[in-house]
Motif scaffolding. Structure first.
Motif, PDB file in Angstrom:
ATOM      1  N   ARG A 399       1.068   2.606 -11.391  1.00 49.04           N
ATOM      2  CA  ARG A 399      -0.038   3.322 -10.478  1.00 49.04           C
ATOM      3  C   ARG A 399      -0.057   2.564  -9.009  1.00 49.04           C
ATOM      4  NH1 ARG A 399      -3.432   3.203 -15.092  1.00 49.04           N
ATOM      5  NH2 ARG A 399      -4.635   1.603 -14.025  1.00 49.04           N
ATOM      6  N   ARG A 400       0.284   1.339  -9.015  1.00 49.63           N
ATOM      7  CA  ARG A 400       0.002   0.806  -7.454  1.00 49.63           C
ATOM      8  C   ARG A 400       1.363   1.084  -6.660  1.00 49.63           C
ATOM      9  NH1 ARG A 400      -3.135  -3.071  -5.229  1.00 49.63           N
ATOM     10  NH2 ARG A 400      -4.773  -4.025  -6.379  1.00 49.63           N
ATOM     11  N   LEU A 401       2.456   1.249  -7.480  1.00 51.86           N
ATOM     12  CA  LEU A 401       3.631   1.494  -6.804  1.00 51.86           C
ATOM     13  C   LEU A 401       3.911   2.896  -6.567  1.00 51.86           C
ATOM     14  CD1 LEU A 401       6.518  -0.751  -8.073  1.00 51.86           C
ATOM     15  CD2 LEU A 401       5.333  -1.149  -5.822  1.00 51.86           C
ATOM     16  N   GLY A 402       3.363   3.905  -7.188  1.00 52.47           N
ATOM     17  CA  GLY A 402       3.788   5.135  -7.188  1.00 52.47           C
ATOM     18  C   GLY A 402       4.983   5.590  -7.978  1.00 52.47           C
ATOM     19  N   ALA A 403       5.274   6.859  -8.112  1.00 49.20           N
ATOM     20  CA  ALA A 403       6.489   7.026  -8.761  1.00 49.20           C
ATOM     21  C   ALA A 403       7.693   6.619  -8.478  1.00 49.20           C
ATOM     22  CB  ALA A 403       6.181   8.756  -9.273  1.00 49.20           C
ATOM     23  N   ASP A 404       7.925   7.043  -7.156  1.00 55.33           N
ATOM     24  CA  ASP A 404       9.125   6.804  -6.603  1.00 55.33           C
ATOM     25  C   ASP A 404       9.549   5.330  -6.620  1.00 55.33           C
ATOM     26  OD1 ASP A 404       9.160   9.618  -5.847  1.00 55.33           O
ATOM     27  OD2 ASP A 404       8.831   9.178  -3.753  1.00 55.33           O
ATOM     28  N   ARG A 405       8.793   4.312  -6.253  1.00 52.13           N
ATOM     29  CA  ARG A 405       9.265   3.091  -6.427  1.00 52.13           C
ATOM     30  C   ARG A 405       9.236   2.733  -7.823  1.00 52.13           C
ATOM     31  NH1 ARG A 405       5.766   0.571  -1.378  1.00 52.13           N
ATOM     32  NH2 ARG A 405       4.321   1.735  -2.456  1.00 52.13           N
ATOM     33  N   ALA A 407      10.177   4.317 -10.227  1.00 53.64           N
ATOM     34  CA  ALA A 407      11.647   4.819 -10.990  1.00 53.64           C
ATOM     35  C   ALA A 407      12.486   3.637 -10.497  1.00 53.64           C
ATOM     36  CB  ALA A 407      11.877   6.140 -10.269  1.00 53.64           C
ATOM     37  N   GLN A 408      12.240   2.760  -9.593  1.00 51.80           N
ATOM     38  CA  GLN A 408      13.449   1.653  -9.231  1.00 51.80           C
ATOM     39  C   GLN A 408      13.189   0.391  -9.785  1.00 51.80           C
ATOM     40  OE1 GLN A 408      12.918   2.176  -4.743  1.00 51.80           O
ATOM     41  NE2 GLN A 408      14.345   3.497  -4.696  1.00 51.80           N
ATOM     42  N   ALA A 409      12.535   0.539 -11.040  1.00 48.86           N
ATOM     43  CA  ALA A 409      12.155  -0.677 -11.796  1.00 48.86           C
ATOM     44  C   ALA A 409      13.108  -1.416 -12.345  1.00 48.86           C
ATOM     45  CB  ALA A 409      11.081  -0.493 -12.691  1.00 48.86           C
ATOM     46  N   TRP A 410      13.100  -2.754 -12.447  1.00 48.38           N
ATOM     47  CA  TRP A 410      14.182  -3.747 -13.087  1.00 48.38           C
ATOM     48  C   TRP A 410      15.558  -2.939 -13.286  1.00 48.38           C
ATOM     49  CZ3 TRP A 410       8.674  -3.456 -14.478  1.00 48.38           C
ATOM     50  CH2 TRP A 410       8.098  -4.498 -14.308  1.00 48.38           C
ATOM     51  N   ARG A 411      16.325  -3.154 -11.990  1.00 50.11           N
ATOM     52  CA  ARG A 411      17.726  -2.319 -12.205  1.00 50.11           C
ATOM     53  C   ARG A 411      18.615  -3.318 -12.670  1.00 50.11           C
ATOM     54  NH1 ARG A 411      17.559   1.361  -6.630  1.00 50.11           N
ATOM     55  NH2 ARG A 411      19.314   2.352  -8.190  1.00 50.11           N
ATOM     56  N   LEU A 412      18.391  -3.759 -13.646  1.00 56.06           N
ATOM     57  CA  LEU A 412      19.403  -4.720 -14.348  1.00 56.06           C
ATOM     58  C   LEU A 412      20.936  -4.016 -14.424  1.00 56.06           C
ATOM     59  CD1 LEU A 412      17.252  -5.502 -17.373  1.00 56.06           C
ATOM     60  CD2 LEU A 412      18.198  -7.336 -15.756  1.00 56.06           C
ATOM     61  N   ARG A 413      21.032  -2.715 -14.947  1.00 54.17           N
ATOM     62  CA  ARG A 413      22.171  -2.126 -14.945  1.00 54.17           C
ATOM     63  C   ARG A 413      22.825  -1.706 -13.511  1.00 54.17           C
ATOM     64  NH1 ARG A 413      25.296  -2.167 -17.985  1.00 54.17           N
ATOM     65  NH2 ARG A 413      26.547  -2.464 -16.322  1.00 54.17           N
ATOM     66  N   VAL A 448       8.318   1.349 -18.171  1.00 57.71           N
ATOM     67  CA  VAL A 448       8.647   2.424 -17.104  1.00 57.71           C
ATOM     68  C   VAL A 448      10.141   2.200 -16.779  1.00 57.71           C
ATOM     69  CG1 VAL A 448       8.457   0.855 -15.214  1.00 57.71           C
ATOM     70  CG2 VAL A 448       8.013   3.258 -14.598  1.00 57.71           C
ATOM     71  N   ALA A 449      10.743   1.053 -17.381  1.00 61.60           N
ATOM     72  CA  ALA A 449      12.125   0.789 -17.004  1.00 61.60           C
ATOM     73  C   ALA A 449      13.015   1.576 -18.342  1.00 61.60           C
ATOM     74  CB  ALA A 449      12.593  -0.446 -16.971  1.00 61.60           C
ATOM     75  N   SER A 450      12.338   2.054 -19.476  1.00 61.68           N
ATOM     76  CA  SER A 450      12.771   2.481 -20.409  1.00 61.68           C
ATOM     77  C   SER A 450      13.724   3.699 -20.199  1.00 61.68           C
ATOM     78  CB  SER A 450      11.881   2.685 -21.641  1.00 61.68           C
ATOM     79  OG  SER A 450      11.083   3.524 -21.360  1.00 61.68           O
ATOM     80  N   HIS A 451      13.659   4.425 -19.136  1.00 64.38           N
ATOM     81  CA  HIS A 451      14.207   5.802 -18.957  1.00 64.38           C
ATOM     82  C   HIS A 451      15.871   5.437 -18.627  1.00 64.38           C
ATOM     83  CE1 HIS A 451      13.119   4.737 -15.119  1.00 64.38           C
ATOM     84  NE2 HIS A 451      13.919   5.439 -14.511  1.00 64.38           N
ATOM     85  N   ARG A 452      16.037   4.239 -17.909  1.00 65.18           N
ATOM     86  CA  ARG A 452      17.379   3.980 -17.689  1.00 65.18           C
ATOM     87  C   ARG A 452      18.102   2.959 -18.578  1.00 65.18           C
ATOM     88  NH1 ARG A 452      15.098   1.512 -12.807  1.00 65.18           N
ATOM     89  NH2 ARG A 452      16.259   3.084 -11.967  1.00 65.18           N
ATOM     90  N   ALA A 453      19.501   3.098 -18.285  1.00 61.77           N
ATOM     91  CA  ALA A 453      20.248   2.169 -19.204  1.00 61.77           C
ATOM     92  C   ALA A 453      20.002   0.742 -19.044  1.00 61.77           C
ATOM     93  CB  ALA A 453      21.910   2.513 -19.146  1.00 61.77           C
TER      94      ALA A 453
END
Length: 522
Positions: A399-405, A407-413, A448-453
């Motif tokens: 909520r603090r970051l907002g949806a756009d940021r 969506a860029q969470a923990w970009r391990l892959r 929130v990071a579960s949507h990406r590989a």
């Protein structure tokens, strides 16, 4: 070849050494791997004093390393009542009402920001459950806490304070301290008057903690603070540390040249299984606390300031340490903080390659990702932190970051695909130290990071072995099972690369060897 001190047989060895990827037996002498081979080689390695451990088909890999942990300083952070299971305000008040008192205080840790149910963090929410007792409750991020009125009174905190670093005693519109203390300098006002465990208690807890860490397969930890070096030195003289500790003491805003020179002088201090090797900086705080340094304000209008009020002073400190050959690690969660650290390293020139790292990187835009590989900067990340968020974005972080940021969470892959070195850790006590959970969550991020590989099984294993070794400047001595490398070894009942992530998270740890010493066996 001299006979071995320790021989491991019957293993399925994954060496991570391209010259010999697999084997079934390993020999160790004087804390170093001396031979890697097959069962037919074992008779030649054995002598009258050799201990032979049959692994009966267990999967042997290089010793797992937590690339970001606080096992000494964290003893104080994880003191008192564990509040990590609290999910809402009624649960918090119930936990506080029944919490054991420590010299009259209620001390808690691991409190989730989401437990406040979107309300402003304020001592008024908990005072009636405390019966007047002073209370200090650390939030899970380790960068903020809630103190009761009695605790603030004991510390003489009656209004706002000014700090050299970006910290805050949060006050309401009337100037009344809410009890919300943001960042270390503010929290230290109260921790300085709190009850503290005795030396004997801390020593016993350290040995117990390191043994428990070894039982999850850990053989090493990059300690992102100075800890208590005298305590560690004392324990290491009396017993074998089950986990190898590499310390990076903090450098805080306001550090003068003499402070930097003291950090340089302490480099190399160490003993068996411990060493000071690096310096830790903070470029920002946390998203939930409103202190992550962002390129655009968060949804509360916060997050546009660096932890170092003068970011150029940080750059100057890094330059001074780099010139002296000191490695650095910088806490940078927000996109602006990450960008500034990369810019500072870039300005150091080609000689900085492989010597610096960024911790956390919780949100980062596309253009920053390839710079990690281009500059040789390690991305040090903690996959278990993703569990503090929710897939639907209703958590405080999102909520603090907002949806756009968010969506860029923990970009391990994405970082691995960009060619970056990605070292993995837990940040204990912020998340549990279990190395199996670190590996599993790197493959299947949560919230929130579960949507990406996530990472592949091999990439996750590399994050706790070869990539962790690179992050510490130890690629020539650690991270692989090959002759001449440290005998830090982990044996699991399942293949950490091929087994499903949920199965790996629960896999029995058959054997942990640190520096040639068997420190855990099933």
């Amino acid at each position: 070849m001299p006979t071995a001190d320790l021989v491991l047989t019957g293993a399925r060895v994954r060496t991570l050494d391209p010259a010999r990827p697999t084997a079934t037996a390993v020999a160790v002498r004087d804390g170093v791997v001396t031979a890697v081979g097959d069962e037919s080689d074992v008779p030649d390695w054995r002598g009258p004093g050799t201990e032979v451990v049959p692994l009966d088909g267990a999967h042997l890999v290089p010793g797992l390393v937590d690339a970001h942990s606080h096992p000494v300083w964290g003893l104080d952070m994880a003191t008192g009542t564990d509040l990590s299971a609290v999910r809402d305000l009624s649960g918090l008040r119930a936990a506080l009402a029944s919490a054991a008192r420590v010299d009259g205080w209620v001390i808690g840790f691991g409190l989730d920001h989401n437990a406040f149910e979107g309300r402003t963090v304020d001592r008024a929410l908990i005072e009636d459950a405390l019966g007047g007792a002073p209370a200090f409750l650390r939030l899970y991020d380790g960068h903020s806490a809630l103190a009761s009125g009695a605790a603030l009174g004991a510390a003489g905190v009656r209004g706002p304070r000014a700090f050299a670093q970006r910290s805050e005693v949060v006050c309401d519109a009337t100037g009344r301290p809410t009890g919300h203390l943001v960042e270390h300098a503010a929290m230290d006002l109260v921790t300085s008057v709190m009850p503290r465990p005795t030396y004997a208690e801390r020593r016993a807890r350290l040995v117990e903690l390191l043994s428990a860490m070894a039982a999850t397969g850990l053989t090493g930890a990059h300690v992102m603070d100075g800890g208590d070096l005298d305590l560690v030195e004392s324990v290491a003289r009396e017993t074998v540390l089950p986990v190898r500790l590499r310390f990076a003491p903090w450098c805080m805003p306001g550090a003068a040249k003499e402070d930097l020179d003291e950090l340089i002088d302490v480099q190399g201090r160490g003993g068996r299984h411990w060493l000071v090797g690096g310096v830790k900086f903070f470029m920002d705080g946390t998203v939930e606390g409103g202190t992550a340094w962002l390129e655009h304000p968060d949804c509360h209008g916060r997050g546009t300031e660096a932890f170092w009020p003068d970011p150029e002073a940080y750059a100057a400190a890094v330059r001074h340490l780099h010139a002296a050959g000191v490695r650095t690690a910088t806490h940078a969660i927000g996109d602006a903080a990450v960008r500034h650290v990369l810019d500072v390293v870039a300005a150091l020139g080609p000689g900085a390659r492989g010597a610096h790292r960024v911790e956390h990187i919780e949100t980062a835009p596309d253009d920053l990702l390839p710079r990690f590989a281009a500059l040789g900067v390690t991305a040090s990340m903690q996959p278990p932190h993703t569990a503090y968020t929710r897939p639907d974005g209703t958590d405080e972080w999102s909520r603090r970051l907002g949806a756009d940021r968010a969506a860029q969470a923990w970009r391990l892959r994405d970082l691995r695909d960009a060619g970056a070195t990605v070292a993995l850790g837990s940040d204990w006590p912020i998340a549990h130290y279990d190395a199996r959970a670190v590996l599993a969550t790197a493959r299947n991020p949560k919230g929130v990071a579960s949507h990406r590989a996530g990472l592949t099984g091999l990439e996750a294993l590399e994050g706790c072995t070869t990539h962790a070794a690179y992050a510490a400047g130890e690629s020539g001595t650690a991270g692989r099972i090959t002759p001449g490398f440290r005998a830090d070894l982990t044996a699991l009942a399942v293949d950490p690369v091929a087994a499903p992530a949920d199965e790996l998270a629960q896999a029995p740890v058959c054997l942990t060897v640190t520096g040639g010493h068997v420190v855990h066996r099933a």
